[in-house]
Design a protein around this motif. Structure first.
Motif, mmCIF file in Angstrom:
data_model
loop_
_atom_site.group_PDB
_atom_site.id
_atom_site.type_symbol
_atom_site.label_atom_id
_atom_site.label_comp_id
_atom_site.label_asym_id
_atom_site.label_seq_id
_atom_site.Cartn_x
_atom_site.Cartn_y
_atom_site.Cartn_z
ATOM 1 N N ILE A 204 39.112 57.762 61.103
ATOM 2 C CA ILE A 204 39.741 56.940 62.124
ATOM 3 C C ILE A 204 41.161 56.569 61.697
ATOM 4 N N GLY A 205 42.084 56.665 62.628
ATOM 5 C CA GLY A 205 43.439 56.166 62.409
ATOM 6 C C GLY A 205 43.668 54.947 63.282
ATOM 7 N N VAL A 206 44.105 53.864 62.670
ATOM 8 C CA VAL A 206 44.470 52.656 63.402
ATOM 9 C C VAL A 206 45.990 52.693 63.569
ATOM 10 N N VAL A 207 46.442 52.964 64.766
ATOM 11 C CA VAL A 207 47.872 53.153 65.008
ATOM 12 C C VAL A 207 48.572 51.796 65.034
ATOM 13 N N ALA A 326 62.800 53.598 72.697
ATOM 14 C CA ALA A 326 62.537 52.610 71.652
ATOM 15 C C ALA A 326 61.141 52.790 71.072
ATOM 16 N N PRO A 327 60.936 52.450 69.800
ATOM 17 C CA PRO A 327 59.586 52.450 69.239
ATOM 18 C C PRO A 327 58.700 51.453 69.980
ATOM 19 N N ALA A 328 57.402 51.704 69.929
ATOM 20 C CA ALA A 328 56.451 50.817 70.617
ATOM 21 C C ALA A 328 55.416 50.319 69.614
ATOM 22 N N PRO A 329 55.607 49.116 69.073
ATOM 23 C CA PRO A 329 54.581 48.565 68.176
ATOM 24 C C PRO A 329 53.325 48.210 68.961
ATOM 25 N N MET A 330 52.169 48.451 68.346
ATOM 26 C CA MET A 330 50.914 48.060 68.964
ATOM 27 C C MET A 330 50.697 46.556 68.800
ATOM 28 N N ASP A 331 49.851 46.001 69.641
ATOM 29 C CA ASP A 331 49.577 44.568 69.612
ATOM 30 C C ASP A 331 48.941 44.170 68.271
ATOM 31 N N LYS A 332 49.539 43.227 67.577
ATOM 32 C CA LYS A 332 49.070 42.866 66.231
ATOM 33 C C LYS A 332 47.649 42.319 66.248
ATOM 34 N N ARG A 333 47.324 41.546 67.273
ATOM 35 C CA ARG A 333 45.968 40.988 67.340
ATOM 36 C C ARG A 333 44.936 42.100 67.514
ATOM 37 N N LEU A 334 45.230 43.075 68.380
ATOM 38 C CA LEU A 334 44.295 44.170 68.590
ATOM 39 C C LEU A 334 44.204 45.073 67.373
ATOM 40 N N VAL A 335 45.332 45.303 66.694
ATOM 41 C CA VAL A 335 45.311 46.097 65.467
ATOM 42 C C VAL A 335 44.445 45.416 64.410
ATOM 43 N N LEU A 341 36.946 45.790 62.635
ATOM 44 C CA LEU A 341 35.798 46.559 63.111
ATOM 45 C C LEU A 341 35.535 47.754 62.193
ATOM 46 N N CYS A 342 36.593 48.484 61.832
ATOM 47 C CA CYS A 342 36.444 49.637 60.942
ATOM 48 C C CYS A 342 35.889 49.217 59.577
ATOM 49 N N GLU A 343 36.370 48.088 59.068
ATOM 50 C CA GLU A 343 35.886 47.591 57.777
ATOM 51 C C GLU A 343 34.424 47.194 57.868
ATOM 52 N N THR A 344 34.047 46.486 58.924
ATOM 53 C CA THR A 344 32.663 46.048 59.096
ATOM 54 C C THR A 344 31.715 47.238 59.225
ATOM 55 N N GLN A 345 32.165 48.289 59.902
ATOM 56 C CA GLN A 345 31.330 49.473 60.103
ATOM 57 C C GLN A 345 31.370 50.439 58.923
ATOM 58 N N GLY A 346 32.162 50.127 57.905
ATOM 59 C CA GLY A 346 32.240 50.987 56.724
ATOM 60 C C GLY A 346 32.899 52.327 57.001
ATOM 61 N N LEU A 347 33.823 52.358 57.952
ATOM 62 C CA LEU A 347 34.489 53.607 58.302
ATOM 63 C C LEU A 347 35.623 53.919 57.341
ATOM 64 N N SER A 348 35.841 55.188 57.130
ATOM 65 C CA SER A 348 37.002 55.628 56.351
ATOM 66 C C SER A 348 38.180 55.723 57.311
ATOM 67 N N PHE A 349 39.160 54.835 57.135
ATOM 68 C CA PHE A 349 40.253 54.754 58.103
ATOM 69 C C PHE A 349 41.567 54.498 57.384
ATOM 70 N N ARG A 350 42.654 54.598 58.134
ATOM 71 C CA ARG A 350 43.968 54.290 57.599
ATOM 72 C C ARG A 350 44.842 53.741 58.717
ATOM 73 N N HIS A 351 45.790 52.884 58.343
ATOM 74 C CA HIS A 351 46.830 52.464 59.271
ATOM 75 C C HIS A 351 47.914 53.538 59.268
ATOM 76 N N ILE A 372 43.513 54.391 68.952
ATOM 77 C CA ILE A 372 42.592 54.898 67.947
ATOM 78 C C ILE A 372 42.832 56.388 67.815
ATOM 79 N N PHE A 373 43.098 56.865 66.604
ATOM 80 C CA PHE A 373 43.259 58.290 66.347
ATOM 81 C C PHE A 373 41.996 58.857 65.706
ATOM 82 N N ILE A 374 41.686 60.108 66.041
ATOM 83 C CA ILE A 374 40.661 60.866 65.343
ATOM 84 C C ILE A 374 41.306 62.149 64.818
#
Length: 411
Positions: A204-207, A326-335, A341-351, A372-374
């Motif tokens: 999982i990629g957290v954009v 212009a760049p588009a930052p994602m919402d900090k609260r949603l990120v 969620l990824c941490e709780t589910q034990g997923l291998s992910f990266r920002h 969310i990237f796959i």
């Protein structure tokens, strides 16, 4: 849950990919084509059969809605674009639509009615593959599409945008559509279109942000002359000036480091014959970064360097900056929520940043947005060979479903 989504994907992805499938492989589904319309209509029927209320807006964005019980006026939106590039793969865009539908259908079956309304969106267009205009679907949703910009444009066959639109049963708005004000969050699932996740064996990629882009067309004018009778020190060789610009700029980009990227994508020397010094060279530049200040600072240095090099070589230069997104930052609260969620589910992910543009980039300045990237196998995209392992596809839909549950079923 993973097995459920894997089976659902195996059943539905080939079905959706059949609309616009190329006989030699790949997918071509251009805006307002017969293949595009057939896909939208078929998807509408499937969503209705799963219990969602469906509708088209005026420009052809398709929605499937699950009404909320306590806050029906608050919409959690998920999906992507339904169009494709010419001879593209079967994941870019449409998998985000399919994933949103599968996730919401599973949530409906499992938890019943949400507190907030959930909507799947199959956006009319993002790619700009048929007409010289991109993100027509999402720009209309947030109210920034100007109908005048598409009123007279035509495709490569000479068919007008409005003509193709009308043939599909839609009509050009007389004025920009009003922005939807009921969307409380937009979540887009998408393949990475790169190989960072695959290389690092992460699912999982957290954009965190979508890059800004500055694109140039640069024209160098010197003097065409005989290749045999013009001494080296007497030449006004535009290809030599270009080579200096390219080498110096790439070196500075590498020294600057990630996430800056710089590409010289097209070079046209004139007259382009073996025995004539090139008196004119036209080339393109694509510069991207997730930070607007860094992007502008680097590109300003780039422009100054080009002018210096041309002055030293007695070359005239014209710089046309024709894209400045212009760049588009994602919402900090949603990120943060997606990260937890990824941490709780034990997923291998990266920002990570997104190096490509997406509909989420259009939504982000107007609506709290996350992506969310796959993984993409070998990073291949916009190509019939575009592919993602089935378990990664299923994990992406599962992650999306869990995120939508938190947004729509919890206080």
């Amino acid at each position: 849950m993973i097995d459920y989504f894997r089976r659902a994907i195996e059943e539905n992805l080939p079905w959706l990919s059949s609309f616009g499938a190329d006989p030699t492989g790949g997918l071509t589904r251009l805006l307002y084509s017969t293949e595009w319309l057939a896909a939208q209509q078929a998807l509408k029927l499937r969503m209705e059969q799963s219990g969602l209320e469906t509708r088209f807006d005026q420009v052809g964005n398709l929605y499937g809605r699950l009404e909320g019980s306590r806050f029906p006026q608050q919409v959690i939106l998920s999906g992507s674009h339904i169009d494709s590039v010419v001879n593209g793969g079967n994941l870019d865009g449409q998998f985000g639509v399919l994933a949103a539908w599968l996730a919401i259908s599973w949530l409906k079956q499992t938890y019943g009615q949400p507190l907030r309304s959930l909507e799947v969106v199959a956006m009319a267009e993002e790619e700009g593959s048929r007409f010289p205009y991109a993100c027509w679907g999402s720009k209309n949703i947030v109210g920034i599409a100007n109908p005048a910009d598409v009123a007279t444009i035509r495709d490569a066959q000479g068919i007008g945008f409005v003509e193709a639109m009308n043939a599909c049963g839609f009509s050009l708005p007389a004025a920009p559509l009003a922005a939807r004000e009921d969307i409380k969050a937009f979540v887009e699932l998408h393949i990475e279109q790169g190989k960072v996740l695959e290389t690092n064996q992460q699912s999982i990629g957290v954009v965190e942000a979508i890059v800004g882009q500055r694109r140039y067309t640069v024209t160098l004018n010197g003097e065409s002359n005989h290749a045999g009778t013009t001494p080296m020190n007497y030449r006004r060789d535009t290809l030599y000036a270009f080579s200096r610009i390219c080498c110096e700029s790439i070196a500075k980009a590498k020294a600057h480091g990630d996430p800056l990227v710089l590409t010289f994508g097209k070079v046209e020397p004139h007259p382009g014959t073996v025995n004539v010094v090139p008196g004119k060279t036209v080339f393109t530049i694509d510069c991207r970064h997730t930070d607007a200040v860094e992007l502008h600072a680097f590109s300003e240095v780039l422009e100054a360097d080009m002018r210096r090099i041309c002055q030293e070589s007695d070359i005239d230069i014209a710089i046309d900056l024709w894209m400045d997104e212009a760049p588009a930052p994602m919402d900090k609260r949603l990120v943060k929520q997606l990260t937890s969620l990824c941490e709780t589910q034990g997923l291998s992910f990266r920002h990570m940043p997104s190096g490509a543009g997406h509909d989420a980039q259009i939504f982000a300045p107007h609506v709290p947005t996350c992506m969310i990237f796959i993984p993409s196998i070998k990073g291949i995209s916009h190509n019939p060979a575009e592919s993602t392992h089935p378990e990664d596809l299923a994990q992406g839909v599962r992650t999306l479903a869990l995120m939508l549950y938190q947004l729509a079923w919890t206080e």
